[in-house]
Every structure is written in C-alpha cells, then in structure tokens.
Write a protein that holds these residues in place. Structure first.
Motif, PDB file in Angstrom:
ATOM      1  N   ALA A  93       1.267  15.953 130.109  1.00  0.00           N
ATOM      2  CA  ALA A  93       0.583  17.224 129.889  1.00  0.00           C
ATOM      3  C   ALA A  93       1.389  18.119 128.962  1.00  0.00           C
ATOM      4  CB  ALA A  93       0.353  17.938 131.220  1.00  0.00           C
ATOM      5  N   GLN A  94       0.670  18.958 128.230  1.00  0.00           N
ATOM      6  CA  GLN A  94       1.314  19.998 127.438  1.00  0.00           C
ATOM      7  C   GLN A  94       1.722  21.170 128.323  1.00  0.00           C
ATOM      8  OE1 GLN A  94      -0.998  21.274 124.106  1.00  0.00           O
ATOM      9  NE2 GLN A  94      -0.744  19.349 122.987  1.00  0.00           N
ATOM     10  N   SER A  95       0.943  21.410 129.356  1.00  0.00           N
ATOM     11  CA  SER A  95       1.252  22.480 130.306  1.00  0.00           C
ATOM     12  C   SER A  95       0.751  22.071 131.674  1.00  0.00           C
ATOM     13  CB  SER A  95       0.592  23.802 129.890  1.00  0.00           C
ATOM     14  OG  SER A  95      -0.825  23.677 129.910  1.00  0.00           O
ATOM     15  N   ALA A  96       1.450  22.528 132.695  1.00  0.00           N
ATOM     16  CA  ALA A  96       1.057  22.278 134.083  1.00  0.00           C
ATOM     17  C   ALA A  96       1.443  23.504 134.890  1.00  0.00           C
ATOM     18  CB  ALA A  96       1.738  21.023 134.627  1.00  0.00           C
TER      19      ALA A  96
ATOM     20  N   PRO B 134      -9.357  21.454 122.115  1.00  0.00           N
ATOM     21  CA  PRO B 134      -8.890  20.292 121.349  1.00  0.00           C
ATOM     22  C   PRO B 134      -8.470  19.114 122.222  1.00  0.00           C
ATOM     23  CG  PRO B 134      -7.193  21.972 121.416  1.00  0.00           C
ATOM     24  CD  PRO B 134      -8.383  22.561 122.104  1.00  0.00           C
ATOM     25  N   LEU B 135      -8.045  19.406 123.480  1.00  0.00           N
ATOM     26  CA  LEU B 135      -7.559  18.364 124.379  1.00  0.00           C
ATOM     27  C   LEU B 135      -8.173  18.546 125.771  1.00  0.00           C
ATOM     28  CD1 LEU B 135      -3.790  18.482 123.376  1.00  0.00           C
ATOM     29  CD2 LEU B 135      -5.356  16.580 122.915  1.00  0.00           C
ATOM     30  N   PRO B 136      -8.315  17.474 126.530  1.00  0.00           N
ATOM     31  CA  PRO B 136      -8.853  17.603 127.884  1.00  0.00           C
ATOM     32  C   PRO B 136      -7.960  18.482 128.762  1.00  0.00           C
ATOM     33  CG  PRO B 136      -8.835  15.308 127.173  1.00  0.00           C
ATOM     34  CD  PRO B 136      -8.028  16.071 126.167  1.00  0.00           C
ATOM     35  N   ALA B 137      -8.580  19.109 129.728  1.00  0.00           N
ATOM     36  CA  ALA B 137      -7.859  19.910 130.725  1.00  0.00           C
ATOM     37  C   ALA B 137      -8.374  19.545 132.110  1.00  0.00           C
ATOM     38  CB  ALA B 137      -8.050  21.393 130.456  1.00  0.00           C
ATOM     39  N   LEU B 138      -7.543  19.764 133.094  1.00  0.00           N
ATOM     40  CA  LEU B 138      -7.884  19.502 134.492  1.00  0.00           C
ATOM     41  C   LEU B 138      -7.565  20.725 135.332  1.00  0.00           C
ATOM     42  CD1 LEU B 138      -6.458  15.924 135.191  1.00  0.00           C
ATOM     43  CD2 LEU B 138      -8.857  16.591 135.389  1.00  0.00           C
TER      44      LEU B 138
ATOM     45  N   LEU C   5      -3.829  18.370 128.998  1.00  0.00           N
ATOM     46  CA  LEU C   5      -3.238  17.054 128.813  1.00  0.00           C
ATOM     47  C   LEU C   5      -2.566  16.907 127.453  1.00  0.00           C
ATOM     48  CD1 LEU C   5      -5.040  16.680 131.274  1.00  0.00           C
ATOM     49  CD2 LEU C   5      -5.712  14.445 130.388  1.00  0.00           C
ATOM     50  N   ALA C   6      -1.577  16.032 127.404  1.00  0.00           N
ATOM     51  CA  ALA C   6      -0.957  15.664 126.138  1.00  0.00           C
ATOM     52  C   ALA C   6      -1.926  14.779 125.346  1.00  0.00           C
ATOM     53  CB  ALA C   6       0.357  14.939 126.383  1.00  0.00           C
ATOM     54  N   SER C   7      -1.741  14.732 124.046  1.00  0.00           N
ATOM     55  CA  SER C   7      -2.641  13.971 123.184  1.00  0.00           C
ATOM     56  C   SER C   7      -2.646  12.491 123.557  1.00  0.00           C
ATOM     57  CB  SER C   7      -2.213  14.138 121.723  1.00  0.00           C
ATOM     58  OG  SER C   7      -3.065  13.427 120.867  1.00  0.00           O
TER      59      SER C   7
END
Length: 450
Positions: A314-317, A267-271, A336-338
């Motif tokens: 970010a939602q999580s790191a 649903p959201l980008p990730a790195l 990443l956060a929305s």
C-alpha cells in the motif's frame, strides 16, 4: 522551558510508563449557567497576555434538516456576516487587525467559533459573540453568497481531489439510519434546493443561549469577566420551544457486508473496513483511543509498518477511532501500491486484525501509544486556545467539561488486556463492512467477491 522539558520527557519515555498527572496538570476551570441557559466556562491563565474566546453550539451536521445536508456548515459561514450592529467581516477587524485570529469549524455534533486576541480586547469580543448570537442578519444576499462559498469548498475539497469522494462514501455506507451518514460539508443539489426561510428557521431553532457554551481561557480578571458576561449575554433570550435532538438509533450490524464502488478520478484501488463503535462518553473510549494509536498512530503503527513498509502492498494505511456523541465508527483505510491485486491487499489487512485479536498488543506498544496520546494532549494544552478547545469539546461532544481532566487518568490506567477486550468485542465478522473503491477502468475486469 517547562513545556520543553515535558515534551522531552515524553519523547524519551516512549517505552516506559508515564503518569498523566506528572505530565499534564488538570485544567482548573470554573463554570456557571446563566438564567437563559448559557453555560459559561472560564480558566484564568496569565502565561501570556492573550485570551481565547470560544462559543460552542450543540448543533452539527447530524442536525441538518432532511434533504438539506450542509446547513450547519452553511451557518458556520453565515455567522461571519453582518449583524444588526456589525457589518460583514467586522469580526476580522476585531481580531486580525489587533494581532489576533478567528476561525470556526463544523463537526457532526457541534459548531464552534474561536478567537484568540490580546487580553485588552476581551470585552469587545464578548460583545461581538453575543451580538452575532442574538442579532445575525440572515438575509438573501448573505445566504446566497455563503451558499455559493460552501458549494465551491465542496468542489475543491471533495470533487477535485482524487480520493475526495472516498471518505464521503465510507460514511454514507457505514451508517444505515443515523444522520452521521450525511456529509458535514454539504451536498450541492440539496444546498441549491434550500431557501432563505429554511435557513432562518434553522438559525432560530439552534442558535440560542440555552444551546451554547461560552469558554474563556487566558489573561483576564475573573470578576471583570463575569460582569461582561452578564452585561452582554445575560439579556439574551430564547424561544419557549424545546431544542430538537436526534433520536434515531443506528441498528446493530448482524452480518458481514461488502460492496464495491467505482470512481473515474482514483488512479489506484483503495480499501476500507469499518466497524460500529460506542459513543465517546463510553467507558471503553480510553482503550479504543490507545488501540487506534497502536494501529494507525503514524509511520511506526502496525498497519503502516506491515502494509506500507514491510510488505509494500500500500501507498498508505491508516486507522481511526471516530467516536462521537451518539455512536462511533472504527475505520481502516488503504490506498494500494501500483500493481497490487485487491484480494492480496485485503488478505494482508485482515491478517493484521486477526493477529491483533489472537495475540493482543505488547506492553511496549501500549506504553508508546499512551505517551503519543499524552504528548498530543500536552501540545494542545500549551496554549490558551488549546485549553479552551479541550474544555469546549468535553462540555459539548462528551457532555461534561470535567471529562477533559478525567480522560488523562483513564488513559493512564488502560491495560493491554482492556485493549484486547475492545478489539475482540468490535472487530467481529458481523460488525465489519468492507469497501472496495476502484478506478472506473477496472469495472469490467473485476469479478465481485462472494
């Protein structure tokens, strides 16, 4: 009560130096090797009327045959099926029905089987472990059933999870040559292509006494234990052939790489950023362990505090130092956060590593990281199973059971300068791989960054 006092001391001393020897006494184990090559470790401990019995095999997903990822994991399942003298799931009757437990896990370098049972049931568990080592029934019915179970695990834990394929993709891309790039859980297409004869060959090749470590910790009489070990494991034999070992050398990274992948489920980008690292037996492991705690050890860690709490990018790191028998991988991951642009989040992540390399860590951060790590070790070693896990992992993954004790002293002596040294050594541009993992809807909107 003693355990509670030690735990309280660790919590209260979050910013003060703590001697490992004061918090965690060494594991006073004994060991011997049987004529058939089986390594035996035992530790007598009468703290509770239970015994942990574990058998560690030096075979993991890195040993899967080419084109057959998931074989080691498949055999973790098959080992709970029938043998010459045990019906399917009989091990459950020997453990769960008497108030104990049993389980197993497969990793890159090892497959381990572990049970905890009341101490008056030790003999039958030793018999059962020797039985399934020597007389496993690798037949068509068991093979097909457990292959389907592994495939369903893959569907549930990887395919059905929004970011389930992200972790698999990170490993696949991070290793160029080494079989660590293959997923431990397996691959449906390759499992479907496998045959019963291939499974039997894998079993004969790796499930043998000279490729195993038996660990027994708990409430037992050592002399009686040795008689049972000799009775049940002593007669086992192994083929005259050598055990094949992975000899592939992962080439060093010589230039920074980046790539992009799209996934319709996320649903959201990730790195992610990864860096190759040394093997777990390296002298740099203690410093890398504490570095990982500083960067990714919970909500107070640098990455979480800066990127999730402070900047709200970010939602999580997360950060992890996954050090294995052959080499390691350092991995930073963000979801990443929305509404946050990928470029902005990546710039913030890079800035955290630049700050680390420039200024290092503080003594307070080092002390907190050390105490968090010692707390984890202490918590593990409060049980017979935890002590056995520490010994088994050291004996097989590291290659020396005494490493379970040496690591405590090593962690105690790590300095902030040593943490900075390993950070500067491995967090280089040439050693970095950057991965953008994006929702499929962004495919036509996101230009490739040069």
């Amino acid at each position: 009560m003693k355990a509670l006092r030690l735990l309280a001391a660790l919590f209260l001393a979050a910013s003060a130096p703590l001697r490992a020897a004061d918090a965690i006494p060494p594991l006073k184990y004994e060991q011997r090797t049987l004529p058939n090559g089986l390594q035996v470790l035992w530790l007598e401990d009468h703290a509770s009327p239970t015994v942990a019995v574990q058998v560690w095999y030096r075979v993991g997903s890195k040993d899967d045959p080419a084109g057959r990822s998931g074989f080691a994991h498949l055999f973790e399942h098959l080992m709970f099926k029938s043998t010459r003298r045990m019906p399917n799931e009989f091990l459950d009757r020997l453990t769960e029905d008497v108030g104990g437990e049993n389980n197993a896990f497969t990793a890159d370098d090892v497959t381990a089987y572990h049970e905890t049972i009341p101490s008056n049931h030790v003999e039958r568990l030793l018999w059962a472990e020797a039985e399934r080592l020597a007389a496993l029934d690798v037949n068509e019915a068991n093979f097909n059933t457990e292959r389907d179970v592994v495939k369903e695990e893959f569907r549930q834990s990887v395919m059905a999870e929004p970011y389930g394929e992200f972790g698999e993709f990170i490993l696949k891309i991070s290793f160029a040559e080494h079989p660590y790039k293959r997923p431990t859980i397996g691959n449906i297409a390759e499992l479907d292509a496998s045959s019963l004869e291939e499974a039997r060959t894998f079993h004969t090749t790796f499930y043998r006494p000279d490729n195993a470590v038996l660990v027994v910790v708990g409430d037992f009489d050592p002399a009686q234990l040795q008689r049972w070990v000799d009775q049940y494991f002593g007669p086992l034999t192994h083929p005259d052939t050598a055990i094949p070992r992975v000899t592939v050398q992962e080439p060093p990274r010589t230039a920074e790489r980046r790539l992009r992948e799209y996934d319709a489920k996320v649903p959201l980008p990730a790195l992610a950023m990864t860096w190759l690292a040394p093997k777990i037996s390296s002298d740099e492991t203690p410093a890398l362990t504490l570095l990982a705690s500083v960067l990714g050890g919970g909500e107070s860690s640098r990455l979480h505090h800066a990127l999730v709490y402070e900047k709200q990018l970010a939602q999580s790191a997360e950060f992890a130092a996954d050090l294995r028998s052959d080499l390691g991988l350092l991995t930073a991951q963000m979801v990443l956060a929305s509404g946050v642009p990928v470029a902005k989040a990546e710039a913030a992540l890079r800035a955290e590593f630049a700050r680390l390399i420039e200024k290092g860590i503080t003594e307070a951060e080092l002390s907190t990281a050390r105490n968090q790590t010692l707390l984890a070790r202490l918590t593990e070693r409060e049980t017979h199973a935890g002590k056995a896990m520490a010994l088994g992992n050291a004996a097989t993954v590291v290659g020396d059971p005494e490493q379970a004790n040496r690591e405590l002293t090593a962690l105690e002596t790590v300095t902030a300068a040593q943490v900075l040294e390993v950070a500067r050594k491995y967090f280089t541009d040439a050693n970095r791989l950057t991965i953008e993992y994006l929702p499929a809807a962004m495919k036509k909107k996101t230009p490739v960054k040069k």
